[in-house]
Design a protein around this motif. Structure first.
Motif, PDB file in Angstrom:
ATOM      1  N   PRO A 121      14.209 -15.283  23.232  1.00  0.00           N
ATOM      2  CA  PRO A 121      13.588 -16.005  22.111  1.00  0.00           C
ATOM      3  C   PRO A 121      12.637 -17.110  22.555  1.00  0.00           C
ATOM      4  N   ARG A 122      12.920 -17.706  23.706  1.00  0.00           N
ATOM      5  CA  ARG A 122      12.019 -18.752  24.197  1.00  0.00           C
ATOM      6  C   ARG A 122      10.696 -18.142  24.671  1.00  0.00           C
ATOM      7  N   LEU A 123      10.771 -16.972  25.290  1.00  0.00           N
ATOM      8  CA  LEU A 123       9.541 -16.286  25.684  1.00  0.00           C
ATOM      9  C   LEU A 123       8.758 -15.870  24.447  1.00  0.00           C
ATOM     10  N   ALA A 124       9.471 -15.432  23.418  1.00  0.00           N
ATOM     11  CA  ALA A 124       8.808 -15.023  22.176  1.00  0.00           C
ATOM     12  C   ALA A 124       8.102 -16.217  21.529  1.00  0.00           C
ATOM     13  N   ALA A 125       8.726 -17.391  21.595  1.00  0.00           N
ATOM     14  CA  ALA A 125       8.114 -18.591  21.021  1.00  0.00           C
ATOM     15  C   ALA A 125       6.835 -18.962  21.777  1.00  0.00           C
ATOM     16  N   LEU A 126       6.847 -18.793  23.091  1.00  0.00           N
ATOM     17  CA  LEU A 126       5.645 -19.069  23.881  1.00  0.00           C
ATOM     18  C   LEU A 126       4.538 -18.075  23.531  1.00  0.00           C
ATOM     19  N   VAL A 146     -12.283 -17.827  25.944  1.00  0.00           N
ATOM     20  CA  VAL A 146     -10.992 -18.479  25.732  1.00  0.00           C
ATOM     21  C   VAL A 146     -10.008 -17.521  25.072  1.00  0.00           C
ATOM     22  N   ARG A 147     -10.472 -16.805  24.057  1.00  0.00           N
ATOM     23  CA  ARG A 147      -9.571 -15.872  23.368  1.00  0.00           C
ATOM     24  C   ARG A 147      -9.140 -14.744  24.293  1.00  0.00           C
ATOM     25  N   ALA A 148     -10.051 -14.292  25.153  1.00  0.00           N
ATOM     26  CA  ALA A 148      -9.686 -13.249  26.119  1.00  0.00           C
ATOM     27  C   ALA A 148      -8.644 -13.773  27.099  1.00  0.00           C
ATOM     28  N   ALA A 149      -8.791 -15.040  27.519  1.00  0.00           N
ATOM     29  CA  ALA A 149      -7.827 -15.638  28.442  1.00  0.00           C
ATOM     30  C   ALA A 149      -6.456 -15.770  27.790  1.00  0.00           C
ATOM     31  N   LEU A 150      -6.437 -16.181  26.526  1.00  0.00           N
ATOM     32  CA  LEU A 150      -5.176 -16.304  25.796  1.00  0.00           C
ATOM     33  C   LEU A 150      -4.522 -14.946  25.589  1.00  0.00           C
ATOM     34  N   ALA A 151      -5.337 -13.938  25.276  1.00  0.00           N
ATOM     35  CA  ALA A 151      -4.800 -12.593  25.078  1.00  0.00           C
ATOM     36  C   ALA A 151      -4.208 -12.055  26.370  1.00  0.00           C
ATOM     37  N   ALA A 152      -4.894 -12.305  27.495  1.00  0.00           N
ATOM     38  CA  ALA A 152      -4.395 -11.848  28.794  1.00  0.00           C
ATOM     39  C   ALA A 152      -3.077 -12.535  29.134  1.00  0.00           C
ATOM     40  N   ALA A 153      -3.001 -13.832  28.833  1.00  0.00           N
ATOM     41  CA  ALA A 153      -1.772 -14.580  29.093  1.00  0.00           C
ATOM     42  C   ALA A 153      -0.628 -14.055  28.228  1.00  0.00           C
ATOM     43  N   ARG A 154      -0.946 -13.747  26.975  1.00  0.00           N
ATOM     44  CA  ARG A 154       0.086 -13.234  26.078  1.00  0.00           C
ATOM     45  C   ARG A 154       0.579 -11.867  26.534  1.00  0.00           C
ATOM     46  N   THR A 155      -0.332 -11.033  27.017  1.00  0.00           N
ATOM     47  CA  THR A 155       0.056  -9.717  27.532  1.00  0.00           C
ATOM     48  C   THR A 155       0.956  -9.866  28.754  1.00  0.00           C
ATOM     49  N   ALA A 156       0.555 -10.748  29.673  1.00  0.00           N
ATOM     50  CA  ALA A 156       1.342 -10.969  30.885  1.00  0.00           C
ATOM     51  C   ALA A 156       2.725 -11.522  30.536  1.00  0.00           C
ATOM     52  N   LEU A 157       2.772 -12.416  29.556  1.00  0.00           N
ATOM     53  CA  LEU A 157       4.048 -12.981  29.139  1.00  0.00           C
ATOM     54  C   LEU A 157       4.950 -11.894  28.550  1.00  0.00           C
ATOM     55  N   GLY A 158       4.347 -10.993  27.781  1.00  0.00           N
ATOM     56  CA  GLY A 158       5.122  -9.913  27.174  1.00  0.00           C
ATOM     57  C   GLY A 158       5.700  -8.938  28.182  1.00  0.00           C
ATOM     58  N   ARG A 230      -6.117 -29.347  24.279  1.00  0.00           N
ATOM     59  CA  ARG A 230      -7.280 -28.827  23.561  1.00  0.00           C
ATOM     60  C   ARG A 230      -6.937 -27.574  22.763  1.00  0.00           C
ATOM     61  N   LEU A 231      -5.980 -26.818  23.235  1.00  0.00           N
ATOM     62  CA  LEU A 231      -5.605 -25.570  22.576  1.00  0.00           C
ATOM     63  C   LEU A 231      -4.359 -25.706  21.712  1.00  0.00           C
ATOM     64  N   GLY A 232      -3.747 -26.869  21.720  1.00  0.00           N
ATOM     65  CA  GLY A 232      -2.515 -27.049  20.959  1.00  0.00           C
ATOM     66  C   GLY A 232      -1.365 -26.255  21.517  1.00  0.00           C
ATOM     67  N   LEU A 233      -1.345 -26.087  22.855  1.00  0.00           N
ATOM     68  CA  LEU A 233      -0.318 -25.279  23.504  1.00  0.00           C
ATOM     69  C   LEU A 233       0.781 -26.148  24.106  1.00  0.00           C
ATOM     70  N   PRO A 234       2.026 -25.673  24.072  1.00  0.00           N
ATOM     71  CA  PRO A 234       3.079 -26.351  24.823  1.00  0.00           C
ATOM     72  C   PRO A 234       2.960 -25.943  26.296  1.00  0.00           C
ATOM     73  N   ALA A 235       3.700 -26.619  27.150  1.00  0.00           N
ATOM     74  CA  ALA A 235       3.768 -26.197  28.543  1.00  0.00           C
ATOM     75  C   ALA A 235       4.418 -24.810  28.582  1.00  0.00           C
ATOM     76  N   LEU A 236       3.897 -23.940  29.431  1.00  0.00           N
ATOM     77  CA  LEU A 236       4.460 -22.588  29.537  1.00  0.00           C
ATOM     78  C   LEU A 236       5.641 -22.620  30.488  1.00  0.00           C
ATOM     79  N   THR A 237       6.768 -23.003  29.940  1.00  0.00           N
ATOM     80  CA  THR A 237       7.998 -23.132  30.711  1.00  0.00           C
ATOM     81  C   THR A 237       9.178 -22.911  29.785  1.00  0.00           C
TER      82      THR A 237
END
Length: 241
Positions: A121-126, A146-158, A230-237
């Motif tokens: 669930p924590r990974l899902a929240a990220l 930026v959107r491509a970078a976010l999409a790539a990060a989301r794919t890698a996280l998944g 700038r992106l309103g992101l939490p730390a990826l941890t």
């Protein structure tokens, strides 16, 4: 432990632990990471006393000791460490970063890895935070990049396995955030990067009293935080902070 605990000098912080308890915890952590029986030297004991008198929590010292050994093992270095002073710079860096709010000051690394039901669930929240951030592209940045970078990060996280253990997941998330920050910084353009650098320099303040390694790590952490802001992101941890 070699050496004899002495009362804290006048003006020393009112620590939650007495000197003997503080030193024992640090000593046990160092020996556990070293993997062989070892007696700390009087020099090591003076180092521990200095940390305690400076107000560095024992938990911070222990986390720094573990990080120092983890980086050593990651380099494939199998040599034995003969003094706690090997970890002194790691303690300096981590304590400074905690005081600046760049990491969770009291978010000690879990003693056991979380199971899949806890990490998932924590990974899902990220992943959700990464998706939401696509609507927060800063005006000075190239939105497509930026959107491509976010999409790539989301794919890698998944693609991360929630059951792989906290240490493995944290390492992967750290690399994922590093790559994301680098791509977003590039997308900011020259003017955006200049503004980012000025912001980081102002927030960092005077770092001249720190080692080169400490300055570099703090500046990198501040840049990552500025980009996340700038992106309103939490730390990826999966840990606090």
């Amino acid at each position: 432990m070699t050496g004899t605990p002495t009362p804290a000098p006048p003006g020393a912080p009112d620590a939650a632990e007495d000197e003997a308890s503080y030193g024992t915890r640090v000593e046990e952590a160092f020996i556990a990471e070293r993997g062989t029986p070892f007696l700390l030297s009087p020099k090591d004991w003076r180092l521990i006393c200095g940390w305690r008198e400076s107000g560095v929590p024992s938990g911070t010292v222990i986390r720094a000791v573990r990080e120092a050994f983890e980086r050593k093992r990651a380099r494939g270095d199998l040599s034995k460490i003969s003094s706690l002073s090997y970890c002194a710079n790691a303690v300096e860096v981590l304590w400074e970063m905690e005081r600046r709010g760049l990491v969770g000051a009291h978010s000690a690394r879990a003693e056991t890895s979380p199971d899949a039901s806890d990490a998932a669930p924590r990974l899902a929240a990220l992943a959700e935070a990464l998706e939401v951030a696509e609507a927060n592209v800063p005006g000075e940045a190239d939105p497509a990049v930026v959107r491509a970078a976010l999409a790539a990060a989301r794919t890698a996280l998944g693609e991360l396995d929630p059951s792989s253990g906290l240490e493995s997941l944290e390492e992967s998330l750290g690399g994922l955030e590093k790559a994301l920050v680098k791509r977003v910084e590039k997308a900011l353009g020259e003017a955006g990067r200049t503004a980012l650098a000025e912001e980081v320099a102002e927030e960092a303040g005077d770092l001249s009293g720190l080692s080169k390694d400490a300055r570099g790590r703090i500046q990198r952490a501040l840049r990552a935080r500025a980009v996340r802001r700038r992106l309103g992101l939490p730390a990826l941890t999966l840990l606090g902070g």
